[in-house]
Write a protein that holds these residues in place. Structure first.
Motif, PDB file in Angstrom:
ATOM      1  N   LYS A 116       0.498  -1.425  -0.636  1.00 34.26           N
ATOM      2  CA  LYS A 116       0.074  -0.420   0.486  1.00 34.26           C
ATOM      3  C   LYS A 116       0.994   1.210  -0.276  1.00 34.26           C
ATOM      4  O   LYS A 116       1.740   1.337   0.867  1.00 34.26           O
ATOM      5  CB  LYS A 116      -1.046  -0.144   1.792  1.00 34.26           C
ATOM      6  N   LYS A 119      -0.573   5.200   4.084  1.00 33.35           N
ATOM      7  CA  LYS A 119      -1.879   4.405   4.105  1.00 33.35           C
ATOM      8  C   LYS A 119      -3.340   5.755   4.721  1.00 33.35           C
ATOM      9  O   LYS A 119      -3.154   6.583   3.785  1.00 33.35           O
ATOM     10  CB  LYS A 119      -1.603   5.266   6.489  1.00 33.35           C
ATOM     11  N   GLN A 120      -4.143   4.940   4.698  1.00 31.59           N
ATOM     12  CA  GLN A 120      -5.675   5.218   4.615  1.00 31.59           C
ATOM     13  C   GLN A 120      -5.947   5.881   4.834  1.00 31.59           C
ATOM     14  O   GLN A 120      -6.512   7.361   3.560  1.00 31.59           O
ATOM     15  CB  GLN A 120      -6.480   4.654   4.743  1.00 31.59           C
ATOM     16  N   LYS A 121      -5.601   6.976   6.538  1.00 30.36           N
ATOM     17  CA  LYS A 121      -6.381   8.078   6.745  1.00 30.36           C
ATOM     18  C   LYS A 121      -5.040   8.903   6.845  1.00 30.36           C
ATOM     19  O   LYS A 121      -3.778   8.835   7.097  1.00 30.36           O
ATOM     20  CB  LYS A 121      -6.947   7.176   7.659  1.00 30.36           C
ATOM     21  N   ARG A 127      -8.038   7.478  -0.967  1.00 31.07           N
ATOM     22  CA  ARG A 127      -7.193   6.423  -0.753  1.00 31.07           C
ATOM     23  C   ARG A 127      -6.494   5.534  -1.961  1.00 31.07           C
ATOM     24  O   ARG A 127      -7.427   5.983  -2.791  1.00 31.07           O
ATOM     25  CB  ARG A 127      -8.458   5.555   0.201  1.00 31.07           C
ATOM     26  N   GLY A 129      -4.327   1.307  -2.793  1.00 25.46           N
ATOM     27  CA  GLY A 129      -3.609   0.042  -2.405  1.00 25.46           C
ATOM     28  C   GLY A 129      -3.401  -0.110  -3.047  1.00 25.46           C
ATOM     29  O   GLY A 129      -2.476  -1.049  -2.437  1.00 25.46           O
TER      30      GLY A 129
END
Length: 268
Positions: A116, A119-121, A127, A129
């Protein structure tokens, strides 16, 4: 008791009386009104699908001297189906020439992209992946081509009838070489001079049809950009239609008339 025509007429009248109005119209071949609509005449049978149409083509020597004419008499399709039949064959030939090897990599097939990227947030970015998403450079391709078999089929006698029709339609552009192509050397210049003497222009597309031609003919024509040379047993309908002039050896013309003519081996 003897045979009486009145009995037959009586039976036919009883059979006809039991038919519907539209069926009676089909039997009698007339138009009637049925529910406010006109019922057409009975459908006439289609004409014969095949006909023969002979033509005279020019005949010259290898030096370009006129040697009279010769006949081209092939079994061809009737005008109402000829265009569609030849078009169907051309589409088959061109489509079957596709190799079908075009291939692209999907997201899962591109090397890398397993981690990834962030980080997602909390980063402010959208976002993500994988770095191999189709939305990014270097990523996979969405719905891209994969190896595929493009080949299609056509009945053998349909193909032969289409080829005969195409050759017959090109009769006005055919030149028959009396005695064959007498190429004594594999020189492009000598072959070009011979073709010019036969009436083939320098900028005209030429389809050269031979029968068991010597290697000198192949070597002399392979470097000509607008000349396609082939043996009689490897004819291509696209080349026949694409050519401005078609030069045929006398032996090859005899084979064409014998194979594609009425009662020839093509229809056995």
């Amino acid at each position: 008791p003897g045979f009486r025509h009145s009995d037959v007429r009586g039976k036919m009248a009883s059979i006809t009386s039991s038919l519907s109005l539209s069926a009676k119209a089909a039997v009698s071949g007339r138009k009637v009104t049925l529910g406010g609509k006109r019922v057409a005449h009975a459908v006439k049978p289609r004409p014969c699908c095949v006909q023969a149409l002979a033509a005279d083509v020019a005949k010259v020597s290898f030096a370009g001297v006129s040697a009279g004419t010769t006949s081209l008499d092939l079994k061809i399709a009737s005008p109402d189906v000829a265009k569609g039949l030849v078009h169907k064959y051309v589409v088959m030939v061109r489509q079957n020439a596709r190799r079908g090897t075009a291939s692209t990599l999907t997201k899962s097939e591109v090397r890398g992209g397993g981690r990834k990227p962030f980080k997602q947030k909390g980063t402010g970015n959208a976002r993500a992946g994988s770095t191999r998403t189709p939305l990014k450079p270097g990523g996979g391709v969405i719905f891209g081509p994969k190896p595929k078999d493009w080949s299609i089929k056509m009945n053998k006698k349909e193909r032969r009838l289409a080829m005969a029709t195409a050759i017959q339609s090109a009769a006005g552009a055919i030149i028959v070489v009396d005695g064959g192509l007498l190429a004594t050397s594999p020189k492009t210049k000598a072959m070009r001079e011979a073709l010019t003497a036969m009436g083939v222009g320098e900028n005209e597309k030429l389809y050269l049809i031979t029968k068991d031609a010597p290697e000198n003919v192949t070597l002399a024509t392979r470097n000509m950009a607008k000349v396609v040379q082939t043996d009689i047993k490897h004819l291509n309908v696209y080349d026949v239609l694409n050519a401005d002039k078609i030069v045929v050896e006398e032996s090859a013309m005899a084979y064409i008339n014998d194979f594609y003519g009425v009662g020839g081996g093509a229809w056995a």
